[in-house]
Scaffold this motif. Structure first.
Motif, PDB file in Angstrom:
ATOM      1  N   UNK A   5       0.911  -1.081  -0.131  1.00 30.30           N
ATOM      2  CA  UNK A   5       0.027  -0.278   0.109  1.00 30.30           C
ATOM      3  C   UNK A   5       0.872   1.294  -0.155  1.00 30.30           C
ATOM      4  N   UNK A   6       0.630   2.433  -0.953  1.00 28.52           N
ATOM      5  CA  UNK A   6       1.331   3.488  -0.903  1.00 28.52           C
ATOM      6  C   UNK A   6       0.227   4.619  -0.790  1.00 28.52           C
ATOM      7  N   UNK A   7       0.997   5.948  -0.606  1.00 30.04           N
ATOM      8  CA  UNK A   7       0.306   7.129  -0.581  1.00 30.04           C
ATOM      9  C   UNK A   7       1.274   8.104  -1.165  1.00 30.04           C
ATOM     10  N   UNK A  33      10.174   2.916   9.877  1.00 23.65           N
ATOM     11  CA  UNK A  33      11.035   2.078  10.884  1.00 23.65           C
ATOM     12  C   UNK A  33      10.055   0.839  11.182  1.00 23.65           C
ATOM     13  N   UNK A  34      10.711   0.087  11.889  1.00 23.12           N
ATOM     14  CA  UNK A  34       9.937  -1.277  12.559  1.00 23.12           C
ATOM     15  C   UNK A  34       8.825  -0.663  13.209  1.00 23.12           C
ATOM     16  N   UNK A  35       8.762   0.271  14.274  1.00 22.04           N
ATOM     17  CA  UNK A  35       7.703   0.652  15.279  1.00 22.04           C
ATOM     18  C   UNK A  35       6.803   1.562  14.440  1.00 22.04           C
ATOM     19  N   UNK A  36       7.164   1.881  13.082  1.00 23.74           N
ATOM     20  CA  UNK A  36       6.250   2.904  12.293  1.00 23.74           C
ATOM     21  C   UNK A  36       5.443   1.968  11.431  1.00 23.74           C
ATOM     22  N   UNK A  37       4.781   2.973  10.445  1.00 25.26           N
ATOM     23  CA  UNK A  37       4.262   2.552   9.145  1.00 25.26           C
ATOM     24  C   UNK A  37       4.171   3.868   8.248  1.00 25.26           C
ATOM     25  N   UNK A  38       3.345   3.781   7.300  1.00 23.60           N
ATOM     26  CA  UNK A  38       3.091   4.842   6.439  1.00 23.60           C
ATOM     27  C   UNK A  38       2.607   6.080   6.944  1.00 23.60           C
ATOM     28  N   UNK A  39       1.873   6.029   8.201  1.00 24.03           N
ATOM     29  CA  UNK A  39       1.418   6.931   8.736  1.00 24.03           C
ATOM     30  C   UNK A  39       2.404   7.773   9.529  1.00 24.03           C
ATOM     31  N   UNK A  40       3.395   7.421   9.902  1.00 21.12           N
ATOM     32  CA  UNK A  40       4.622   8.052  10.443  1.00 21.12           C
ATOM     33  C   UNK A  40       5.142   9.149   9.595  1.00 21.12           C
ATOM     34  N   UNK A  41       4.882   9.000   8.343  1.00 22.64           N
ATOM     35  CA  UNK A  41       5.659  10.428   7.530  1.00 22.64           C
ATOM     36  C   UNK A  41       4.548  11.290   7.175  1.00 22.64           C
ATOM     37  N   UNK A  42       3.314  11.528   7.805  1.00 27.23           N
ATOM     38  CA  UNK A  42       2.366  12.322   7.652  1.00 27.23           C
ATOM     39  C   UNK A  42       2.933  13.848   7.643  1.00 27.23           C
ATOM     40  N   UNK A  55      -0.167   9.098  20.116  1.00 26.18           N
ATOM     41  CA  UNK A  55      -0.524   8.660  18.680  1.00 26.18           C
ATOM     42  C   UNK A  55       0.294   7.578  18.009  1.00 26.18           C
ATOM     43  N   UNK A  56       1.782   7.756  18.214  1.00 24.91           N
ATOM     44  CA  UNK A  56       2.736   6.811  18.026  1.00 24.91           C
ATOM     45  C   UNK A  56       2.471   5.488  18.371  1.00 24.91           C
ATOM     46  N   UNK A  57       2.325   5.238  19.630  1.00 29.63           N
ATOM     47  CA  UNK A  57       1.858   4.288  20.422  1.00 29.63           C
ATOM     48  C   UNK A  57       0.629   3.505  20.061  1.00 29.63           C
ATOM     49  N   UNK A  58      -0.181   4.295  19.898  1.00 31.77           N
ATOM     50  CA  UNK A  58      -1.573   3.485  19.365  1.00 31.77           C
ATOM     51  C   UNK A  58      -1.381   3.079  17.961  1.00 31.77           C
ATOM     52  N   UNK A  59      -0.663   3.982  17.097  1.00 33.29           N
ATOM     53  CA  UNK A  59      -0.411   3.090  15.823  1.00 33.29           C
ATOM     54  C   UNK A  59       0.199   2.093  15.904  1.00 33.29           C
ATOM     55  N   UNK A  60       1.523   1.767  16.701  1.00 31.27           N
ATOM     56  CA  UNK A  60       2.128   0.554  16.989  1.00 31.27           C
ATOM     57  C   UNK A  60       1.100  -0.512  17.213  1.00 31.27           C
ATOM     58  N   UNK A  61       0.245  -0.220  18.095  1.00 30.88           N
ATOM     59  CA  UNK A  61      -0.687  -1.343  18.929  1.00 30.88           C
ATOM     60  C   UNK A  61      -1.470  -1.964  17.873  1.00 30.88           C
TER      61      UNK A  61
END
Length: 293
Positions: A13-15, A28-37, A175-181
């Motif tokens: 998936x990309x944006x 990073x490992x604990x992030x995802x595409x949302x980390x770069x908003x 927000x970061x921790x919730x996204x990781x979960x």
């Protein structure tokens, strides 16, 4: 939703946003595409800014076999997204796991990179820390399998190089921790097994890095302890590399200090675009301290 398909049939998936010279951000490992908003909002004003969810991170596919995950796959997945978008060359910016993928992209596909920003890169790289890092990867996998993603996130988010983020920006950290979960426990475990645990040490890549001529920025926080010495190694070894250290910062620097991160990366990309990024002058490497003997 938009997806690119890799050569082993994994959908990523990309944006993207904006137009102009392309920049792709690798998480990073604990992030995802949302980390770069915050980076997409900033760089999308002047560039074609792209990010994607790595394999194992929904809404990308989550292959069940750990053999589908590797350091080379991580680098080639960047290429798969660029090929899908018809992009011949791009600035590549990655953090941590994404920083390793960015470096390996530069080593494997240098003709496809306008520049490399290798941020927060170095966990497990030091030779005296290799076995500890591999053991901790196994512990991460065991915790994910035993307790699930939410319980794991409640512990992993408070690592020694992430507490700086919580102290600086409690709301952003939450927000970061919730996204990781919300990540896939299977995808996270397989990423640890196939990619993180098995990647080669930077110290074993010195001859390859010495031949890298793509404009490169090494970026790290000054309290991102596992990355400081490896950052110096990359600076010394890659002849086209500069090193920038962000003060009072831990690991998640693009989230912890986004304005400073964006400023440093933006200046770097502007210099590259202007053709003003240097390769190290051989006279700067000498056995003499002053130049006079």
């Amino acid at each position: 939703m938009a997806f690119a398909t890799t050569d082993d049939s994994v959908k990523l998936y990309y944006e993207e946003t904006g137009s102009g010279s392309p920049i792709i951000f690798v998480h990073e490992f604990a992030g995802d595409h949302r980390s770069w908003e915050q980076q997409l909002q900033h760089f999308g004003r002047r560039y074609r800014a792209i990010t994607y969810a790595a394999r194992g991170y929904p809404p990308s596919d989550v292959p069940e076999d750990p053999a589908s995950y590797s350091q080379n796959r991580a680098a080639d997945d960047i290429l798969a997204v660029l090929d899908h978008l018809g992009i011949q060359k791009a600035h590549v910016c990655g953090l941590s796991m994404g920083g390793f993928a960015t470096l390996h992209f530069g080593l494997r596909h240098p003709s496809r990179a306008l520049s490399l920003c290798i941020a927060g890169c170095g966990y497990g790289a030091e030779l005296n820390m290799r076995e500890q890092f591999r053991a901790e990867a196994d512990a991460v996998v065991a915790a994910l399998r035993a307790d699930g993603m939410a319980a794991f996130a409640s512990r992993y988010a408070y690592g020694p190089t992430r507490v700086q983020f919580e102290a600086k920006d409690p709301r952003g950290f939450a927000v970061f921790k919730q996204a990781l979960a919300e990540h896939s426990a299977l995808g996270a475990a397989n990423t640890q097994l196939g990619c993180q645990k098995e990647r080669p040490s930077l110290y074993h890549l010195q001859s390859e890095m010495a031949g890298l001529t793509v404009p490169t920025l090494i970026l790290t926080g000054d309290e991102d302890w596992p990355c400081l010495t490896p950052a110096l190694l990359m600076k010394r070894t890659i002849p086209s590399a500069a090193l920038s250290v962000m003060p009072n910062c831990g690991h998640t620097i693009n989230l912890e200090a986004p304005d400073l991160f964006n400023s440093i990366v933006g200046d770097f990309i502007a210099q590259v675009g202007a053709g003003r990024w240097p390769t190290r002058d051989p006279r700067a490497v000498s056995g003499s301290i002053t130049g006079i003997r």
